[in-house]
Design a protein around this motif. Structure first.
Motif, PDB file in Angstrom:
ATOM      1  N   GLN A   1       0.833  -1.208   0.000  1.00 31.36           N
ATOM      2  CA  GLN A   1       0.000   0.000   0.000  1.00 31.36           C
ATOM      3  C   GLN A   1       0.866   1.256   0.000  1.00 31.36           C
ATOM      4  O   GLN A   1       0.548   2.249  -0.664  1.00 31.36           O
ATOM      5  N   GLU A   2       1.988   1.201   0.703  1.00 27.00           N
ATOM      6  CA  GLU A   2       2.910   2.335   0.684  1.00 27.00           C
ATOM      7  C   GLU A   2       3.481   2.544  -0.716  1.00 27.00           C
ATOM      8  O   GLU A   2       3.651   3.686  -1.165  1.00 27.00           O
ATOM      9  N   ALA A   3       3.775   1.441  -1.405  1.00 27.12           N
ATOM     10  CA  ALA A   3       4.277   1.560  -2.771  1.00 27.12           C
ATOM     11  C   ALA A   3       3.263   2.289  -3.648  1.00 27.12           C
ATOM     12  O   ALA A   3       3.629   3.174  -4.444  1.00 27.12           O
ATOM     13  N   ALA A   4       1.995   1.945  -3.517  1.00 27.52           N
ATOM     14  CA  ALA A   4       0.954   2.613  -4.307  1.00 27.52           C
ATOM     15  C   ALA A   4       0.880   4.099  -3.963  1.00 27.52           C
ATOM     16  O   ALA A   4       0.694   4.945  -4.857  1.00 27.52           O
ATOM     17  N   GLU A   5       1.037   4.412  -2.682  1.00 29.33           N
ATOM     18  CA  GLU A   5       1.006   5.821  -2.271  1.00 29.33           C
ATOM     19  C   GLU A   5       2.173   6.597  -2.880  1.00 29.33           C
ATOM     20  O   GLU A   5       2.023   7.739  -3.314  1.00 29.33           O
TER      21      GLU A   5
END
Length: 401
Positions: free
Chosen positions: A388-392
């Motif tokens: 999810q951090e990667a997507a952010e």
């Protein structure tokens, strides 16, 4: 005088054999180098570009190795083709999981990891100039075996509109006529596609008609989502008559570093694989064979739990990607995702930008073949929070409007 090592001078020029000069370039070595450069600079890099399982081997398998390592029986050379108990264990697993009957003595070969067998089969079956049908995009080590055999590749395009399955009717007739070997791989690396029963039946008919040996790479066979178990090539009538399947414990049991794989099916091909390995190896350390048998015969709860973890990661990632506008179909199997690149980018330029500006490693599709252009591969090999951090981080680049 020449030298490749500082301080060491060769007495005469040393030239590699022609077969080494003809090996394909390892595309992903450049990817690893770029990622390591960013890490060395102190950046927090999220590596989604490699296919290396991130979870530990289950404890009961590790314990089996620890106990077996103390047994002097396994300190000696093992049988050249491996211990019978490990062949029986994989035959049992295939019977329980797929309803496939395998003769442990004639239809099972033990490998130093699945990759080894995928390279060896080309050397067993292809002469210089022979043709091998290879998926495009596909696992690059298929190319390595063909190159070592001095043979030639004819690529089978995997297109999204055909579910990333090869269209045999569209292959050039002359290439099919000359082909002696073909590789298939489902669940697929890199596209994460899965194959249905009709595809395997069509493949067996195609191979039998044209005299082409099928090499089914089933490395991700345990990883199917939404309650669906991927199908094995060997489940279908006629499969053993035209080919073999390569299976590995690397993904199923998080045993990538243990290097345990199998070639299963056609007895004549199994014999050839054992023969070539007789000249390379003296089988796996016996303690590892004991632990591998424990993995296959023991409780399979760890496999179901692992698949559940990957499905949770898949759903978390795709939920986040949907929120930032990166649209793609959820994978049905494997631990990869195959995502279209946004307008204005190639697969490599996107991979470079994600690494340089978001500190995220992805694998550019072009590294898997020309038909991989237009996509990047992301692995589900870190926790849901990191995905999810990667997507952010990607969202901050404003790639999707």
């Amino acid at each position: 005088m020449t030298s490749s090592t500082p301080g060491v001078v060769s007495a005469f020029p040393m030239q590699p054999a022609q077969r080494l000069q003809e090996l394909p370039t390892q595309f992903f070595s450049k990817l690893v180098r770029k990622a390591n450069e960013q890490i060395a600079l102190g950046h927090d890099v999220i590596n989604l570009g490699q296919g290396n399982p991130d979870r530990p081997t289950p404890a009961h398998i590790v314990k089996a190795l620890q106990e077996a390592a103390e047994n002097p029986l396994y300190h000696r050379y093992p049988p050249f083709s491996g211990f019978g108990f490990l062949k029986e264990a994989v035959a049992l697993r295939y019977k329980e999981d797929y309803g496939v009957d395998l003769d442990p003595e004639t239809e099972v070969a033990i490998l130093f990891g699945g990759k080894t067998g995928l390279v060896e089969i080309a050397q067993c079956l292809l002469n210089p100039g022979d043709v091998c049908l290879v998926p495009d995009p596909g696992y690059p080590d298929y190319w390595s075996g063909v190159a070592l055999a001095g043979a030639r590749m004819s690529f089978m395009p995997l297109r999204e509109e055909n579910g990333f399955l090869p269209d045999y009717s569209a292959l050039p007739a002359e290439e099919v006529r000359q082909a002696k070997l073909m590789f298939i791989n489902y669940p697929n690396n890199p596209t994460a596609a899965v194959a249905n029963a009709s595809f395997y039946k069509e493949t067996i008919e195609f191979a039998a008609k044209h005299g082409i040996v099928v090499s089914s790479d089933f490395a991700y066979g345990a990883v199917g989502f939404d309650g669906q178990r991927p199908l094995s090539f060997l489940q279908f009538p006629g499969a053993k008559e035209v080919g073999v399947e390569f299976y590995t414990l690397s993904k199923t049991y998080n045993m990538a570093g243990w290097r345990v794989g199998f070639c299963l099916g056609n007895p004549e091909i199994v014999r050839m694989i054992n023969l070539i390995q007789d000249h390379y190896y003296c089988s796996l350390f016996g303690g590892i064979q004991v632990a591998a048998a424990e993995a296959l015969r023991g409780p399979q709860d760890c496999v179901h739990e692992l698949v559940s973890v990957y499905q949770g990661r898949r759903d978390a990632l795709f939920g986040a990607l949907d929120r930032i506008g990166w649209k793609a179909a959820k994978p049905a199997g494997s631990f990869f995702t195959w995502l279209p690149v946004p307008k204005g980018h190639t697969s490599e330029s996107l991979a470079d930008r994600l690494l340089e500006e978001a500190k995220i490693v992805v694998a550019p599709g072009i590294g898997f073949g020309t038909h991989g252009e237009g996509y990047v591969r992301l692995g589900l090999l870190t926790g849901e929070d990191r995905l999810q951090e990667a997507a952010e981080r990607i969202d901050k680049l404003r790639l999707f409007g």
